[in-house]
Design a protein around this motif. Structure first.
Motif, mmCIF file in Angstrom:
data_model
loop_
_atom_site.group_PDB
_atom_site.id
_atom_site.type_symbol
_atom_site.label_atom_id
_atom_site.label_comp_id
_atom_site.label_asym_id
_atom_site.label_seq_id
_atom_site.Cartn_x
_atom_site.Cartn_y
_atom_site.Cartn_z
ATOM 1 N N LYS A 117 52.512 74.095 53.584
ATOM 2 C CA LYS A 117 53.144 73.016 54.341
ATOM 3 C C LYS A 117 53.106 71.721 53.549
ATOM 4 N N GLY A 118 54.175 70.964 53.692
ATOM 5 C CA GLY A 118 54.262 69.689 53.006
ATOM 6 C C GLY A 118 55.510 68.941 53.426
ATOM 7 N N HIS A 119 55.643 67.740 52.919
ATOM 8 C CA HIS A 119 56.788 66.891 53.235
ATOM 9 C C HIS A 119 57.705 66.869 52.017
ATOM 10 N N CYS A 120 58.956 67.284 52.221
ATOM 11 C CA CYS A 120 59.904 67.455 51.122
ATOM 12 C C CYS A 120 60.798 66.229 50.970
ATOM 13 N N SER A 121 61.092 65.913 49.737
ATOM 14 C CA SER A 121 62.066 64.869 49.454
ATOM 15 C C SER A 121 63.467 65.477 49.462
ATOM 16 N N GLU A 122 64.467 64.633 49.254
ATOM 17 C CA GLU A 122 65.829 65.138 49.147
ATOM 18 C C GLU A 122 65.998 65.872 47.816
ATOM 19 N N MET A 123 66.969 66.795 47.781
ATOM 20 C CA MET A 123 67.264 67.507 46.551
ATOM 21 C C MET A 123 68.017 66.584 45.600
ATOM 22 N N LEU A 124 67.535 66.488 44.379
ATOM 23 C CA LEU A 124 68.193 65.698 43.343
ATOM 24 C C LEU A 124 68.890 66.659 42.386
ATOM 25 N N TYR A 125 70.219 66.566 42.326
ATOM 26 C CA TYR A 125 70.982 67.485 41.492
ATOM 27 C C TYR A 125 70.891 67.079 40.029
ATOM 28 N N ILE A 126 70.823 68.088 39.174
ATOM 29 C CA ILE A 126 70.749 67.891 37.737
ATOM 30 C C ILE A 126 72.139 68.142 37.165
ATOM 31 N N GLY A 127 72.782 67.092 36.650
ATOM 32 C CA GLY A 127 74.123 67.220 36.113
ATOM 33 C C GLY A 127 75.182 66.925 37.154
ATOM 34 N N THR A 128 76.424 66.856 36.688
ATOM 35 C CA THR A 128 77.549 66.525 37.562
ATOM 36 C C THR A 128 78.158 67.737 38.238
ATOM 37 N N LYS A 129 77.765 68.930 37.839
ATOM 38 C CA LYS A 129 78.373 70.147 38.377
ATOM 39 C C LYS A 129 77.574 70.769 39.513
ATOM 40 N N GLY A 130 76.407 70.237 39.823
ATOM 41 C CA GLY A 130 75.611 70.761 40.927
ATOM 42 C C GLY A 130 75.061 72.149 40.703
ATOM 43 N N LEU A 131 74.793 72.513 39.435
ATOM 44 C CA LEU A 131 74.286 73.856 39.143
ATOM 45 C C LEU A 131 72.796 73.976 39.420
ATOM 46 N N TYR A 132 72.065 72.884 39.308
ATOM 47 C CA TYR A 132 70.620 72.898 39.518
ATOM 48 C C TYR A 132 70.215 71.673 40.340
ATOM 49 N N ALA A 133 69.114 71.837 41.049
ATOM 50 C CA ALA A 133 68.595 70.729 41.866
ATOM 51 C C ALA A 133 67.071 70.775 41.839
ATOM 52 N N VAL A 134 66.463 69.609 41.896
ATOM 53 C CA VAL A 134 65.005 69.486 41.875
ATOM 54 C C VAL A 134 64.552 68.802 43.161
ATOM 55 N N GLN A 135 63.427 69.267 43.672
ATOM 56 C CA GLN A 135 62.853 68.697 44.896
ATOM 57 C C GLN A 135 61.337 68.667 44.752
ATOM 58 N N VAL A 136 60.701 67.688 45.371
ATOM 59 C CA VAL A 136 59.243 67.609 45.359
ATOM 60 C C VAL A 136 58.734 67.762 46.786
ATOM 61 N N LYS A 137 57.720 68.606 46.926
ATOM 62 C CA LYS A 137 57.045 68.784 48.215
ATOM 63 C C LYS A 137 55.618 68.276 48.059
ATOM 64 N N SER A 138 55.234 67.350 48.929
ATOM 65 C CA SER A 138 53.919 66.709 48.816
ATOM 66 C C SER A 138 53.108 66.933 50.079
ATOM 67 N N GLU A 139 51.810 67.063 49.891
ATOM 68 C CA GLU A 139 50.877 67.158 51.016
ATOM 69 C C GLU A 139 50.313 65.758 51.267
ATOM 70 N N ILE A 140 50.740 65.153 52.372
ATOM 71 C CA ILE A 140 50.290 63.805 52.719
ATOM 72 C C ILE A 140 49.317 63.938 53.885
ATOM 73 N N PRO A 141 48.013 63.929 53.648
ATOM 74 C CA PRO A 141 47.036 64.168 54.720
ATOM 75 C C PRO A 141 46.960 63.011 55.710
ATOM 76 N N MET A 142 46.505 63.341 56.907
ATOM 77 C CA MET A 142 46.345 62.339 57.957
ATOM 78 C C MET A 142 45.298 61.304 57.574
ATOM 79 N N SER A 143 44.331 61.692 56.750
ATOM 80 C CA SER A 143 43.257 60.757 56.385
ATOM 81 C C SER A 143 43.798 59.538 55.645
ATOM 82 N N THR A 144 44.837 59.739 54.814
ATOM 83 C CA THR A 144 45.416 58.598 54.110
ATOM 84 C C THR A 144 46.112 57.653 55.079
ATOM 85 N N PHE A 145 46.745 58.231 56.097
ATOM 86 C CA PHE A 145 47.392 57.396 57.115
ATOM 87 C C PHE A 145 46.361 56.565 57.857
ATOM 88 N N LEU A 146 45.250 57.184 58.250
ATOM 89 C CA LEU A 146 44.190 56.454 58.947
ATOM 90 C C LEU A 146 43.541 55.406 58.048
#
Length: 260
Positions: A168-197
């Motif tokens: 489980k994690g919080h995903c960013s938007e897909m960032l496409y690599i190149g103008t043709k949309g052949l590849y996309a990169v995304q980052v999924k991060s674990e943002i714990p509740m402790s950091t929010f507190l």
């Protein structure tokens, strides 16, 4: 008296619901802000990784040249020679690329075009290098994350990071690599509740203090109502007892008056 209890209980429940909703909105805004920071960090890492790939590929080579000049700065002869030139190269129409949502700025569009050039040469994005360049230190610390590379069908090709793709994690938007949309990169991060507190402890403590004060006021009000109600009943009982005690002698006096 029961209605006062019901009103107090309803007020307490409503106050707690409002408090929970407020904290939930704070948490959502916090997560949205952190996800935006992770996406900005990913975009910066992609730019750095492209620069490294391009520098390694073209080191010592004079075959690749990129010339950028606004049409308004060109002489009529230069513009005419550009349109009629038979030299090898590509012409990039920024207006067309903007319409395709390739990028928001000239720099982003040129970066996507450079990605196409590297992919055509077989010099694909290196996810391990991208992961080593990805950093959230300027934003206040790193989180466990995983970088995900997708193909044109949004199927996962490869991942890199200390977080598993199925965790489980919080995903960013897909960032496409190149103008043709052949590849996309995304980052999924674990943002714990402790950091929010940790980051919003002052706001949460202040909000909790306000809730406690309001609850104490409600309890004090209910206690005062109960005390005054008990005092009123005691007075009623005292008056009723006095009337009962006076009734017997008064009846005797009335009977004596009737006899007279």
């Amino acid at each position: 008296m029961k209605r006062y209890y019901y009103i107090t209980v309803i007020a307490i429940v409503a106050l707690l619901c409002l408090q929970v909703s407020y904290v939930e909105n704070l948490y959502r805004d916090y997560i949205k802000q952190k996800v935006s920071l992770t996406q900005d960090a990913l975009e910066l890492a992609i730019t750095k990784e492209l620069h490294l790939r391009n520098r390694e590929q073209n080191r010592g080579s004079s075959q690749f040249r990129l010339y950028i000049k606004a049409a308004s700065d060109m002489t009529p002869q230069e513009r005419d020679s550009l349109w009629h030139s038979t030299a090898p190269g590509d012409t990039l129409n920024l207006d067309t690329e903007w319409g395709k949502n390739i990028g928001k700025t000239k720099g982003e569009i040129l970066q996507q075009w450079l990605q196409d050039k590297e992919i055509e040469k077989g010099n694909m994005l290196r996810l391990a290098t991208l992961d080593s360049l990805y950093s959230l230190e300027p934003a206040g610390g790193n989180y466990r994350h995983v970088l995900l590379l997708y193909d044109a069908g949004k199927r996962l090709m490869v991942s890199a990071g200390d977080l598993q793709p199925d965790e489980k994690g919080h995903c960013s938007e897909m960032l496409y690599i190149g103008t043709k949309g052949l590849y996309a990169v995304q980052v999924k991060s674990e943002i714990p509740m402790s950091t929010f507190l940790k980051h919003l402890w002052y706001t949460l403590m202040l909000s909790a203090a306000i809730v406690v004060i309001v609850l104490l006021c409600l309890v004090f009000q209910l206690t005062e109502i109960r005390r005054k109600d008990a005092l009123l009943r005691k007075r009623e009982n005292s008056v009723n007892g006095t009337i009962h005690d006076l009734k017997t002698p008064l009846n005797g006096v009335l009977a004596m008056l009737d006899w007279f």
